[in-house]
Structure formats: C-alpha cells, structure tokens
Design an enzyme around this catalytic site. Structure first.
Site, PDB file in Angstrom:
ATOM      1  N   GLU A 169       8.618  -5.002 -54.135  1.00 42.78           N
ATOM      2  CA  GLU A 169       7.421  -5.194 -53.167  1.00 42.78           C
ATOM      3  C   GLU A 169       7.216  -3.808 -52.373  1.00 42.78           C
ATOM      4  O   GLU A 169       6.084  -3.236 -52.354  1.00 42.78           O
ATOM      5  CB  GLU A 169       7.468  -6.510 -52.272  1.00 42.78           C
TER       6      GLU A 169
ATOM      7  N   ASP B 124      17.403 -19.436 -44.631  1.00 41.02           N
ATOM      8  CA  ASP B 124      18.423 -18.348 -45.272  1.00 41.02           C
ATOM      9  C   ASP B 124      19.783 -18.413 -44.509  1.00 41.02           C
ATOM     10  O   ASP B 124      20.702 -17.923 -44.919  1.00 41.02           O
ATOM     11  CB  ASP B 124      17.885 -17.017 -44.842  1.00 41.02           C
TER      12      ASP B 124
ATOM     13  N   GLN C 234       9.893 -19.923 -49.429  1.00 39.97           N
ATOM     14  CA  GLN C 234       9.583 -21.305 -49.821  1.00 39.97           C
ATOM     15  C   GLN C 234      10.609 -22.547 -49.715  1.00 39.97           C
ATOM     16  O   GLN C 234      10.329 -23.703 -49.489  1.00 39.97           O
ATOM     17  CB  GLN C 234       9.420 -21.409 -51.520  1.00 39.97           C
TER      18      GLN C 234
HETATM   19  C1  LIG Z   1      10.063  -7.980 -47.439  1.00 39.13           C
HETATM   20  C2  LIG Z   1      10.384  -9.380 -47.661  1.00 39.13           C
HETATM   21  C3  LIG Z   1       9.594 -10.138 -48.837  1.00 39.13           C
HETATM   22  C4  LIG Z   1       9.597 -11.290 -49.015  1.00 39.13           C
HETATM   23  N1  LIG Z   1       8.955 -11.725 -49.941  1.00 39.13           N
HETATM   24  C5  LIG Z   1       9.118 -13.305 -50.141  1.00 39.13           C
HETATM   25  C6  LIG Z   1       8.308 -14.076 -50.986  1.00 39.13           C
HETATM   26  O1  LIG Z   1       7.243 -13.655 -51.546  1.00 39.13           O
HETATM   27  N2  LIG Z   1       8.460 -15.437 -51.159  1.00 39.13           N
HETATM   28  C7  LIG Z   1       9.344 -15.996 -50.627  1.00 39.13           C
HETATM   29  O2  LIG Z   1       9.477 -17.289 -50.719  1.00 39.13           O
HETATM   30  N3  LIG Z   1      10.413 -15.328 -49.593  1.00 39.13           N
HETATM   31  C8  LIG Z   1      10.151 -14.010 -49.478  1.00 39.13           C
HETATM   32  N4  LIG Z   1      11.147 -13.296 -48.728  1.00 39.13           N
HETATM   33  C9  LIG Z   1      12.106 -14.162 -48.041  1.00 39.13           C
HETATM   34  C10 LIG Z   1      11.770 -14.857 -46.777  1.00 39.13           C
HETATM   35  O3  LIG Z   1      11.066 -14.211 -45.860  1.00 39.13           O
HETATM   36  C11 LIG Z   1      12.814 -15.592 -46.091  1.00 39.13           C
HETATM   37  O4  LIG Z   1      13.685 -16.338 -47.025  1.00 39.13           O
HETATM   38  C12 LIG Z   1      12.384 -16.387 -45.020  1.00 39.13           C
HETATM   39  O5  LIG Z   1      12.154 -15.679 -44.168  1.00 39.13           O
HETATM   40  C13 LIG Z   1      13.586 -17.111 -44.310  1.00 39.13           C
HETATM   41  O6  LIG Z   1      13.225 -17.884 -43.105  1.00 39.13           O
HETATM   42  P1  LIG Z   1      14.163 -18.421 -42.138  1.00 39.13           P
HETATM   43  O7  LIG Z   1      13.454 -19.148 -41.253  1.00 39.13           O
HETATM   44  O8  LIG Z   1      15.599 -18.768 -42.520  1.00 39.13           O
HETATM   45  O9  LIG Z   1      14.559 -16.905 -41.397  1.00 39.13           O
HETATM   46  P2  LIG Z   1      13.365 -15.929 -40.843  1.00 39.13           P
HETATM   47  O10 LIG Z   1      12.177 -16.256 -41.301  1.00 39.13           O
HETATM   48  O11 LIG Z   1      14.263 -14.728 -41.033  1.00 39.13           O
HETATM   49  O12 LIG Z   1      13.712 -16.294 -39.189  1.00 39.13           O
HETATM   50  C14 LIG Z   1      14.751 -16.002 -38.501  1.00 39.13           C
HETATM   51  C15 LIG Z   1      14.386 -16.008 -37.096  1.00 39.13           C
HETATM   52  O13 LIG Z   1      15.465 -15.907 -36.151  1.00 39.13           O
HETATM   53  C16 LIG Z   1      15.467 -15.114 -35.354  1.00 39.13           C
HETATM   54  N5  LIG Z   1      16.732 -14.609 -34.781  1.00 39.13           N
HETATM   55  C17 LIG Z   1      17.729 -13.890 -35.518  1.00 39.13           C
HETATM   56  N6  LIG Z   1      18.883 -13.977 -34.699  1.00 39.13           N
HETATM   57  C18 LIG Z   1      18.563 -14.459 -33.705  1.00 39.13           C
HETATM   58  C19 LIG Z   1      19.318 -14.749 -32.402  1.00 39.13           C
HETATM   59  N7  LIG Z   1      20.596 -14.147 -32.404  1.00 39.13           N
HETATM   60  N8  LIG Z   1      18.625 -15.092 -31.320  1.00 39.13           N
HETATM   61  C20 LIG Z   1      17.491 -15.661 -31.531  1.00 39.13           C
HETATM   62  N9  LIG Z   1      16.846 -15.629 -32.455  1.00 39.13           N
HETATM   63  C21 LIG Z   1      17.435 -14.782 -33.467  1.00 39.13           C
HETATM   64  C22 LIG Z   1      14.592 -13.832 -35.944  1.00 39.13           C
HETATM   65  O14 LIG Z   1      14.257 -13.166 -34.882  1.00 39.13           O
HETATM   66  C23 LIG Z   1      13.629 -14.576 -36.851  1.00 39.13           C
HETATM   67  O15 LIG Z   1      12.443 -14.905 -36.003  1.00 39.13           O
HETATM   68  C24 LIG Z   1      10.869 -12.063 -48.431  1.00 39.13           C
HETATM   69  C25 LIG Z   1      11.542 -11.335 -47.599  1.00 39.13           C
HETATM   70  C26 LIG Z   1      11.411  -9.865 -47.218  1.00 39.13           C
HETATM   71  C27 LIG Z   1      12.386  -9.422 -46.352  1.00 39.13           C
END
Ligand SMILES: Cc1cc2nc3c(=O)[nH]c(=O)nc-3n(C[C@H](O)[C@H](O)[C@H](O)COP(=O)(O)OP(=O)(O)OC[C@H]3O[C@@H](n4cnc5c(N)ncnc54)[C@H](O)[C@@H]3O)c2cc1C
Length: 410
Positions: free
Chosen positions: A169, A296, A313
C-alpha cells in the site's frame, strides 16, 4: 451504591468502536466509562501509508476523539498508559494519574516488529502511528531538499522493506508521490528509485495468485525495483546490506516487515503469545474475570498454532462483541462467544488500483480501488452514522504534495 467503572485503554479501531457500542447499550448512570488514549485524536490506521507518502489530507486521517463520543456515558481522558496493577485494579498513566476499574478493556494496538535486525530500530522509519508516518513524509521532503545541494543519489533511493499488505500500500502511494515531488523540486524522475524488498517469494503473501500477479505487474510497470526472496541483514542509515551479498545505498528505509502486540504488554503480567495477550472465547484475558483484550493486542486462537490476524476488520468485530460481554458481566448475565466472520480483504496500490476479495469475489484495478473507499466509508458509518461519512468525505484541503509550500516542507 457506587457505579461500576469501565476503563478502555486505546482509542484506535477496537477501543473507539467499543466505546460507541457501550454508549448505545448502557442505561444512563449504569456505569462510569472512561476511554484513555495517548492523543486526543483517533487516526484511521488503515490510511497511514497515505500520510507517510503525503498523498492524504491530515483532517481526513485524524478525528477528534471527544467529538466522536456522542453521549456523556463515556468520558475521554488523554494519557499514556504505563502500567496496569491487577491487584489494586488500577491503571497508572505516565503523568502519575491513576484510574481504578471494575472492568478493563485493553485495545492498545500494535508495535512494529523489527526481528532484531541490526540498525532497523535505530535508523529505519516506521509506519506505526500518525506521528511516525508524518515523520516519514517530512524525511522524504528533506531528502529532496538536501539533494539539491549535495547531489547524493542515496537521497533519491526510497526503499520499502516488506511487500505485504502495508508495504505494497505504501509503495502504491510512493508511485504517485515521488513524480509529484520531482516536479515540485525540479528533479528528473529518472534519478529517483523506489525499491521494495521482500523476504518471501512473492508480494502480498496470503493473497491469491491473481492478486499477486496483478500487483507485481503493476508495480514493475511503474518502475518499482521489486526484490523478492531477499532479506535485509543490516541498515546503517545510508546502506542496506542484503543477504545476496550486495548492498543498496539508500537514505530512506521504511520498515514494513511485520507487526506485533504493543510493547507495553510485555511489562504487564499477562500470558503472551507472539507478543499479544491470550484471550478466551469471550475475549477475556486468560486467567482473569474482568479484563478483556481486543484487536492487535489480543491473541485470539484460530487453530492450534495460529491466531486471528492483526486487522481492523478483526478489531472492529471484536469490539462489537466485547462491549455487550462487558455489559452482560456487569448485569450478571451470560456472555457470548466471539465468532469472526471474514468479509474480505482489499489492498490498495495507489489511488486508482487495488486487489483483493470481497464476499468471495476476486476484484482488482479501479473497481477494487472504489471498493476500498466503500470499506473506509463503512467504518466511518459504524463510528458515527451517515453524518460522519458525509463530513469526512466532504472535507476539503489538498494533499500536501499538491499544496506543499516552502514553509510546510521545512
Ligand atoms: C498502513 C496500514 C494499512 C492497513 N490497512 C488495513 C486494511 O486495509 N484493512 C484492515 O483490516 N487492516 C489494516 N491495517 C491494520 C489495522 O490498522 C489494525 O489492525 C487496527 O488499527 C488495529 O486496531 P486496534 O484498535 O487494535 O489498534 P490501533 O488502531 O492501533 O489503536 C491503538 C490505539 O492505542 C493508542 N495507544 C497505544 N499505546 C498507548 C499507550 N501506552 N497509552 C495510551 N494509548 C496508547 C494508540 O495511540 C492508538 O490510538 C492497516 C495497518 C496499517 C499500519
């Protein structure tokens, strides 16, 4: 009687969708919910490659978290989580604040996995957050600016490590971004290189053969030097040493070689598997009754030796299942097992092409790029209904590459 306290750590895909769901499910005054996040903005992580290449407008990628919360049932606290004290049921923040909880939801996302390769941690740029991808964009601009005085060809060699989902990407965006920057800095495009290094035999491991072939052809047609079956052994900020005995002079190495659970999880006393917290079928952290983990950060087993992948997703579906389980727990009702339903995957290769499968149908090219937009719109819809979709899609402002002024590029 004191109201039960629910604390959500992380305002990414998982934490935010769970917060919105709790807002809808909880009766007024049934619980005190606090969402904690490092910054007061939520970033669309799936679009970060566009921030890195400078092909997206910031206000389409980040959104103010308090504005996304629609009721006073969830309050927002800006803070960085440092520790979770399970005995005291408290979360400790970097600034010394403590938050006590009855129910805790961990949604702290991912960290970049550098596999201990020498120099990657220190010198490679990383797609991890809005800030790190902004740093990529500014680094690229700096290379163009500096090239004008020192004419060092290593400044115009832009290397992406990893041709998986995120790597491809990003390469797709660079295909569009680099010629635009050449125009801006008056540098011939043929002096620049976009290099993509992948350890596996093919790009997009896990995608089907058609998608792999389409992508390989597309990136090569646009001048990308694709090196598959090639491993990076070391990086020292100017040279990338490869396992085939050669090295590439490149002052830009963007690491997209893999992700793992947030590093903070290692300092907490939970059962980890590949850096992620093991959860049971209710998304509860193994060995606990009142701590949940999604996205994640969570290791949700798929089979004996594998878990659900780190995707938005998965994070969204887990958030939608976890919030009702927390509500059920506080109401003394039974919880439901989480079941994942894969709807498809689409990887973009710039703004006008993509590849993937949606509901079992293979798609590629312009139509797939359109579907990628539909997927993004659907996420906004889940967060804030049709009004948020309209608001985000109608936001104006030119991507930096078109609007960049001398001021911005410094
Ligand atoms: C460039 C890119 C493209 C992607 N494309 C796709 C796609 O097309 N389709 C798909 O399904 N997935 C995609 N992904 C994967 C997807 O973005 C992640 O799987 C998703 O964001 C996971 O969600 P989450 O809530 O677990 O974590 P995140 O969305 O990463 O959220 C974690 C949050 O915790 C906060 N945080 C972290 N540490 C701390 C701390 N110590 N104290 C307070 N806050 C903290 C961060 O600031 C963030 O806001 C992509 C990822 C990237 C990087």
């Amino acid at each position: 009687m004191e109201k039960p306290k629910i604390v959500i750590l992380g305002g990414g895909y998982g934490g935010l969708v769970a917060s919105r769901k709790l807002e809808k499910m909880l009766k007024n005054d049934e619980a005190l919910v606090t969402l904690v996040n490092k910054h007061d903005y939520h970033y669309i992580a799936t679009q970060l490659h566009r921030t890195g290449a400078g092909t997206a407008v910031d206000n389409k990628i980040i959104m103010n978290i308090p504005n996304l919360l629609k009721t006073n049932k969830v309050s927002f606290k800006k803070g960085t989580v440092e520790f979770i004290d399970k005995q005291k049921q408290e979360v400790l923040l970097e600034n010394g604040d403590k938050l006590s909880y009855d129910y805790l939801l961990i949604a702290l996302g991912f960290d970049v996995n550098t596999f201990g390769i020498p120099g990657i941690e220190e010198y490679a740029l990383k797609i991890r957050s809005f800030r790190t991808t902004k740093a990529i964009y500014h680094h690229i601009l700096n290379q163009f600016e500096s090239y004008q005085s020192d004419k060092d060809p290593a400044r115009l060699a832009f290397t992406v490590a990893g041709a998986g989902f995120t790597g491809i990407e990003l390469v797709g965006e660079l295909i569009e971004a680099i010629p635009a920057l050449c125009k801006k800095y008056d540098i011939p495009v043929n002096l620049t290189r976009i290099i993509n290094i992948e350890a596996s035999e093919n790009v997009l491991p896990g995608f089907d053969q058609e998608a792999i072939e389409f992508t390989t052809k597309y990136v090569k047609k646009h001048g990308v030097e694709l090196m598959t079956s090639t491993r990076i052994l070391e990086y020292n900020a100017t040279d990338i040493k490869l396992d085939n005995g050669t090295s590439i002079p490149s002052k830009t190495l963007i690491w997209s070689g893999g992700v793992r659970g947030n590093k903070l999880l290692e300092s907490l006393d939970f059962k980890l598997n590949r850096g992620r917290i093991e959860v049971d079928q209710y998304l509860r952290v193994v060995g606990t009754e009142n701590i949940y983990c999604i996205g994640d950060s969570a290791y949700f087993p798929k089979s004996e030796n594998s878990c659900l992948p780190p995707t938005a997703q998965v994070a969204i579906q887990q958030a939608e299942a976890c919030a009702p389980n927390i509500v059920a727990a506080l109401r003394g009702e039974s919880q439901k097992e989480f079941e994942y339903h894969h709807k498809g995957t689409v990887a973009s290769i710039g703004t006008t092409a993509a590849v993937g499968k949606v509901f079992g149908f293979r798609i590629s090219g312009l139509f797939a790029a359109f579907m990628k937009q539909v997927i993004e719109a659907r996420y906004l819809f889940v967060l804030g209904g049709p009004s948020l979709v309209l608001k985000q899609f109608s936001k104006t402002g030119k991507p930096y590459l078109q609007a960049a002024s001398v001021q911005e590029s410094k």
